[in-house]
Write a protein that holds these residues in place. Structure first.
Motif, PDB file in Angstrom:
ATOM      1  N   PHE A  82      -8.861  13.296  -7.069  1.00 19.51           N
ATOM      2  CA  PHE A  82      -9.168  11.883  -6.811  1.00 19.51           C
ATOM      3  C   PHE A  82      -7.896  11.097  -6.513  1.00 19.51           C
ATOM      4  O   PHE A  82      -7.847  10.290  -5.573  1.00 19.51           O
ATOM      5  CB  PHE A  82      -9.904  11.265  -8.002  1.00 19.51           C
ATOM      6  N   VAL A  83      -6.851  11.321  -7.300  1.00 12.82           N
ATOM      7  CA  VAL A  83      -5.599  10.587  -7.123  1.00 12.82           C
ATOM      8  C   VAL A  83      -4.930  10.975  -5.802  1.00 12.82           C
ATOM      9  O   VAL A  83      -4.371  10.120  -5.109  1.00 12.82           O
ATOM     10  CB  VAL A  83      -4.671  10.806  -8.340  1.00 12.82           C
TER      11      VAL A  83
ATOM     12  N   TYR B  64      -5.348   7.961   1.228  1.00 15.39           N
ATOM     13  CA  TYR B  64      -6.112   6.878   1.834  1.00 15.39           C
ATOM     14  C   TYR B  64      -5.221   5.647   2.038  1.00 15.39           C
ATOM     15  O   TYR B  64      -5.232   5.032   3.114  1.00 15.39           O
ATOM     16  CB  TYR B  64      -7.322   6.509   0.968  1.00 15.39           C
ATOM     17  N   LEU B  65      -4.454   5.285   0.997  1.00 15.36           N
ATOM     18  CA  LEU B  65      -3.575   4.123   1.101  1.00 15.36           C
ATOM     19  C   LEU B  65      -2.517   4.328   2.174  1.00 15.36           C
ATOM     20  O   LEU B  65      -2.234   3.422   2.959  1.00 15.36           O
ATOM     21  CB  LEU B  65      -2.918   3.840  -0.245  1.00 15.36           C
TER      22      LEU B  65
ATOM     23  N   LYS C 156       0.839  -1.213   0.000  1.00 15.25           N
ATOM     24  CA  LYS C 156       0.000   0.000   0.000  1.00 15.25           C
ATOM     25  C   LYS C 156       0.867   1.254   0.000  1.00 15.25           C
ATOM     26  O   LYS C 156       0.588   2.210  -0.718  1.00 15.25           O
ATOM     27  CB  LYS C 156      -0.918   0.031   1.228  1.00 15.25           C
TER      28      LYS C 156
ATOM     29  N   LEU D 194      -6.830   9.085  -3.117  1.00 18.17           N
ATOM     30  CA  LEU D 194      -6.475   7.668  -3.135  1.00 18.17           C
ATOM     31  C   LEU D 194      -5.094   7.443  -2.519  1.00 18.17           C
ATOM     32  O   LEU D 194      -4.910   6.536  -1.700  1.00 18.17           O
ATOM     33  CB  LEU D 194      -6.501   7.137  -4.570  1.00 18.17           C
ATOM     34  N   SER D 195      -4.151   8.286  -2.869  1.00 14.86           N
ATOM     35  CA  SER D 195      -2.792   8.167  -2.348  1.00 14.86           C
ATOM     36  C   SER D 195      -2.774   8.297  -0.825  1.00 14.86           C
ATOM     37  O   SER D 195      -2.176   7.481  -0.126  1.00 14.86           O
ATOM     38  CB  SER D 195      -1.908   9.237  -2.991  1.00 14.86           C
TER      39      SER D 195
END
Length: 106
Positions: free
Chosen positions: A34-35, A41-42, A5, A38-39
């Motif tokens: 969005f990216v 969040y991981l 992750k 996502l980054s």
């Protein structure tokens, strides 16, 4: 799995940093946001199971090294031995942090 992750989040960071530099429409800015989400969040998800300092160092290191390489390859940034030496030093530091993290910390 948690380190995957972090590595994936680091590579995604390269995309959003480059996207910030090249975004020129609402759709591209939405993609960048969005990216980014996502980054992070991981990375946050991995921090629940791994040492935060090491996770952050690996995440930022992958992003920094990748962004410099993308700048050199795709955007014509200068390529010199000092820059490459410092990137190698950064990678050695990241690997050292990962190796110094005790298995019990994971």
């Amino acid at each position: 799995m948690q380190w995957l992750k972090v590595i994936f989040a680091g590579f995604i960071e390269i995309i959003w940093v480059t996207g910030i530099n090249t975004a020129n429409s609402w759709w591209s800015w939405l993609f960048v946001l969005f990216v980014i989400a996502l980054s992070f969040y991981l990375m946050i998800s991995a921090c629940k199971h791994l040492p935060v300092g090491t996770v952050y160092a690996v995440f930022v290191g992958i992003g920094a090294v990748g962004t410099v390489i993308v700048d050199i390859v795709f955007f014509g940034e200068s390529f010199n031995i000092i820059k490459i030496s410092l990137i190698i030093l950064l990678v050695i530091g990241i690997m050292g942090l990962k190796l110094a993290t005790e298995e019990g910390d994971e």
